[in-house]
Scaffold this motif. Structure first.
Motif, PDB file in Angstrom:
ATOM      1  N   LEU A  52      25.546 -25.938 -11.476  1.00 46.82           N
ATOM      2  CA  LEU A  52      25.593 -24.481 -11.333  1.00 46.82           C
ATOM      3  C   LEU A  52      25.380 -24.075  -9.879  1.00 46.82           C
ATOM      4  CD1 LEU A  52      23.657 -23.227 -14.497  1.00 46.82           C
ATOM      5  CD2 LEU A  52      26.108 -23.053 -14.025  1.00 46.82           C
ATOM      6  N   LEU A  53      24.490 -24.784  -9.182  1.00 49.05           N
ATOM      7  CA  LEU A  53      24.275 -24.501  -7.758  1.00 49.05           C
ATOM      8  C   LEU A  53      25.545 -24.766  -6.963  1.00 49.05           C
ATOM      9  CD1 LEU A  53      22.476 -23.752  -5.375  1.00 49.05           C
ATOM     10  CD2 LEU A  53      21.672 -26.134  -5.321  1.00 49.05           C
ATOM     11  N   SER A  54      26.268 -25.836  -7.292  1.00 51.78           N
ATOM     12  CA  SER A  54      27.517 -26.139  -6.577  1.00 51.78           C
ATOM     13  C   SER A  54      28.551 -25.049  -6.816  1.00 51.78           C
ATOM     14  CB  SER A  54      28.067 -27.501  -7.022  1.00 51.78           C
ATOM     15  OG  SER A  54      28.569 -27.454  -8.342  1.00 51.78           O
ATOM     16  N   HIS A  55      28.634 -24.535  -8.054  1.00 56.61           N
ATOM     17  CA  HIS A  55      29.588 -23.475  -8.360  1.00 56.61           C
ATOM     18  C   HIS A  55      29.209 -22.172  -7.647  1.00 56.61           C
ATOM     19  CE1 HIS A  55      31.081 -26.378 -11.023  1.00 56.61           C
ATOM     20  NE2 HIS A  55      30.438 -26.034 -12.130  1.00 56.61           N
ATOM     21  N   GLY A  98      37.533 -18.921 -13.598  1.00 57.38           N
ATOM     22  CA  GLY A  98      38.635 -19.755 -13.127  1.00 57.38           C
ATOM     23  C   GLY A  98      38.499 -21.196 -13.596  1.00 57.38           C
ATOM     24  N   TYR A  99      37.286 -21.731 -13.543  1.00 58.26           N
ATOM     25  CA  TYR A  99      37.046 -23.085 -14.051  1.00 58.26           C
ATOM     26  C   TYR A  99      37.371 -23.163 -15.543  1.00 58.26           C
ATOM     27  CZ  TYR A  99      34.628 -24.931  -9.908  1.00 58.26           C
ATOM     28  OH  TYR A  99      34.332 -25.403  -8.661  1.00 58.26           O
ATOM     29  N   LEU A 100      36.972 -22.130 -16.283  1.00 56.13           N
ATOM     30  CA  LEU A 100      37.221 -22.097 -17.723  1.00 56.13           C
ATOM     31  C   LEU A 100      38.720 -22.148 -18.020  1.00 56.13           C
ATOM     32  CD1 LEU A 100      36.215 -21.684 -20.652  1.00 56.13           C
ATOM     33  CD2 LEU A 100      36.312 -19.218 -20.235  1.00 56.13           C
ATOM     34  N   THR A 146      32.037 -30.537 -18.825  1.00 55.55           N
ATOM     35  CA  THR A 146      32.913 -29.650 -19.577  1.00 55.55           C
ATOM     36  C   THR A 146      32.119 -28.582 -20.316  1.00 55.55           C
ATOM     37  OG1 THR A 146      34.516 -31.446 -19.867  1.00 55.55           O
ATOM     38  CG2 THR A 146      34.709 -29.556 -21.343  1.00 55.55           C
ATOM     39  N   LEU A 147      30.984 -28.955 -20.892  1.00 54.30           N
ATOM     40  CA  LEU A 147      30.154 -27.974 -21.600  1.00 54.30           C
ATOM     41  C   LEU A 147      29.651 -26.890 -20.657  1.00 54.30           C
ATOM     42  CD1 LEU A 147      28.059 -30.149 -24.090  1.00 54.30           C
ATOM     43  CD2 LEU A 147      29.886 -28.530 -24.630  1.00 54.30           C
ATOM     44  N   ILE A 148      29.274 -27.289 -19.444  1.00 52.66           N
ATOM     45  CA  ILE A 148      28.812 -26.315 -18.455  1.00 52.66           C
ATOM     46  C   ILE A 148      29.932 -25.336 -18.109  1.00 52.66           C
ATOM     47  CG2 ILE A 148      28.039 -26.024 -16.059  1.00 52.66           C
ATOM     48  CD1 ILE A 148      26.569 -28.705 -16.388  1.00 52.66           C
ATOM     49  N   LEU A 155      30.730 -23.138 -21.508  1.00 53.83           N
ATOM     50  CA  LEU A 155      29.676 -22.172 -21.817  1.00 53.83           C
ATOM     51  C   LEU A 155      29.490 -21.175 -20.670  1.00 53.83           C
ATOM     52  CD1 LEU A 155      27.037 -24.530 -23.495  1.00 53.83           C
ATOM     53  CD2 LEU A 155      28.617 -22.944 -24.607  1.00 53.83           C
ATOM     54  N   GLY A 156      29.441 -21.705 -19.439  1.00 49.74           N
ATOM     55  CA  GLY A 156      29.273 -20.827 -18.283  1.00 49.74           C
ATOM     56  C   GLY A 156      30.434 -19.870 -18.122  1.00 49.74           C
ATOM     57  N   GLY A 157      31.659 -20.371 -18.329  1.00 42.81           N
ATOM     58  CA  GLY A 157      32.836 -19.518 -18.206  1.00 42.81           C
ATOM     59  C   GLY A 157      32.853 -18.406 -19.232  1.00 42.81           C
TER      60      GLY A 157
END
Length: 339
Positions: A57-60, A90-92, A311-313, A316-318
């Motif tokens: 998450l910090l990298s994103h 965008g990642y999602l 992938t889960l990050i 879920l984050g997206g």
């Protein structure tokens, strides 16, 4: 209609390729290997998932801040929240359709901020160019520090690709590939100049002009030090999170930072090949582990474990940021209208 069909075919091809890699990964697993995989996962250091999530998450978030730095020379100063949300969304989207997420995040940001999507595409091109350089550095460092494990394989692969029938280096192959690339670029430039009066070609040329203006932003970045800092932070977090994932399994913990380097390199290639790296990421990690003399079952477990966590990050984050994105901007617009 034709454009939608092309997008659908593109998605189907890459998704099918991912399923092929997934099938190649699991097709030969017998009962004994399934037991070994279950044992490796059951006895993993499960607490490692917490720092891995934090680092990714910090990298994103750092990527969002770096994107903002690239927008400044264009006169754009979007909010940090909207920029971060656009990156996560965008990642999602990229997890489903490769490269479409880059367009979506530019479009979303342009919808709620005073920015032009076509110019933002240029900043994405800059980001990708920088990431390619960083990935090349990762591979060079991996060869430098892990050459005793992967050096022979890399040398053989290079020789097979650029070698001739006698086994020696082929300048002809290099010249043909270089010439073909130059010819394609020259043809595109000629078409854009010669047929600019055609409506469709004119619009395409406008898009390329906007991209060019976005590309020029790297020359005028006001905070070059911060841009470099975020670039190092992004890839540093990628490396540390991958290394932490390797440490999670008892059987691979000894590989350390060097194993993280090589896994990050081949894993990044897997993420490029198929949507979200499905199939390709665990397949390539499994094959890499064989070079470290790690059993097939453990390599499969590691590959799928690392891919699943990432992938889960993203999923879920997206989804969370997609919901928050609309809510945040709806409230912001309501407050602006009330004032």
């Amino acid at each position: 209609m034709l454009r939608s069909l092309r997008t659908l075919l593109q998605y189907g091809f890459f998704f099918g390729l991912g399923l092929l890699f997934a099938w190649l990964t699991i097709k030969d697993i017998d009962d004994q290997q399934w037991q070994a995989i279950r044992y490796a996962v059951a006895n993993a250091r499960h607490w490692v998932v917490v720092p891995v999530v934090g680092m990714l998450l910090l990298s994103h978030f750092s990527r969002a801040l770096r994107w903002k730095i690239l927008m400044e020379p264009l006169g754009y100063k979007p909010s940090t929240f909207n920029t971060f949300a656009a990156v996560m969304i965008g990642y999602l989207v990229n997890a489903g359709v490769p490269r479409l997420g880059e367009i979506v995040k530019c479009t979303l940001l342009a919808r709620y901020e005073k920015v032009r999507a076509d110019k933002l595409v240029g900043t994405i091109v800059v980001e990708r160019a920088v990431d390619v350089v960083c990935l090349a550095v990762v591979f060079l460092l991996a060869l430098l520090f892990e050459g005793r494990y992967i050096g022979d394989y890399v040398a053989d692969t290079f020789a097979n690709f650029f070698g001739n029938k006698s086994g020696s280096f082929s300048l002809t192959k290099v010249a043909v590939l270089t010439g073909a690339l130059i010819a394609v670029i020259a043809l595109v430039m000629w078409v854009l100049r010669r047929f600019a009066h055609i409506n469709f070609i004119g619009k395409v040329r406008e898009v390329f002009t906007g991209i060019g203006q976005g590309l020029s932003s790297i020359r005028y970045v006001k905070h070059k030090g911060w841009f470099l800092f975020h670039t190092v932070l992004i890839w540093g977090m990628y490396l540390l999170s991958t290394t932490a994932g390797i440490y999670a399994l008892q059987e691979t913990a000894h590989l350390g930072l060097g194993g993280g380097l090589t896994t990050l390199g081949v894993g990044s290639i897997g993420m490029i090949i198929t949507p979200g790296g499905i199939g390709a990421y665990p397949f390539l990690v499994e094959k890499l582990m064989l070079l470290y003399h790690i059993p097939d079952a453990t390599g499969k477990a590691l590959g799928w474990l690392l891919w699943t966590a990432q992938t889960l990050i993203i999923l879920l984050g997206g989804m969370v940021f997609f919901a928050l994105f609309s809510y945040f901007n709806k409230n912001k617009n309501t407050e602006a209208a009330g004032s």
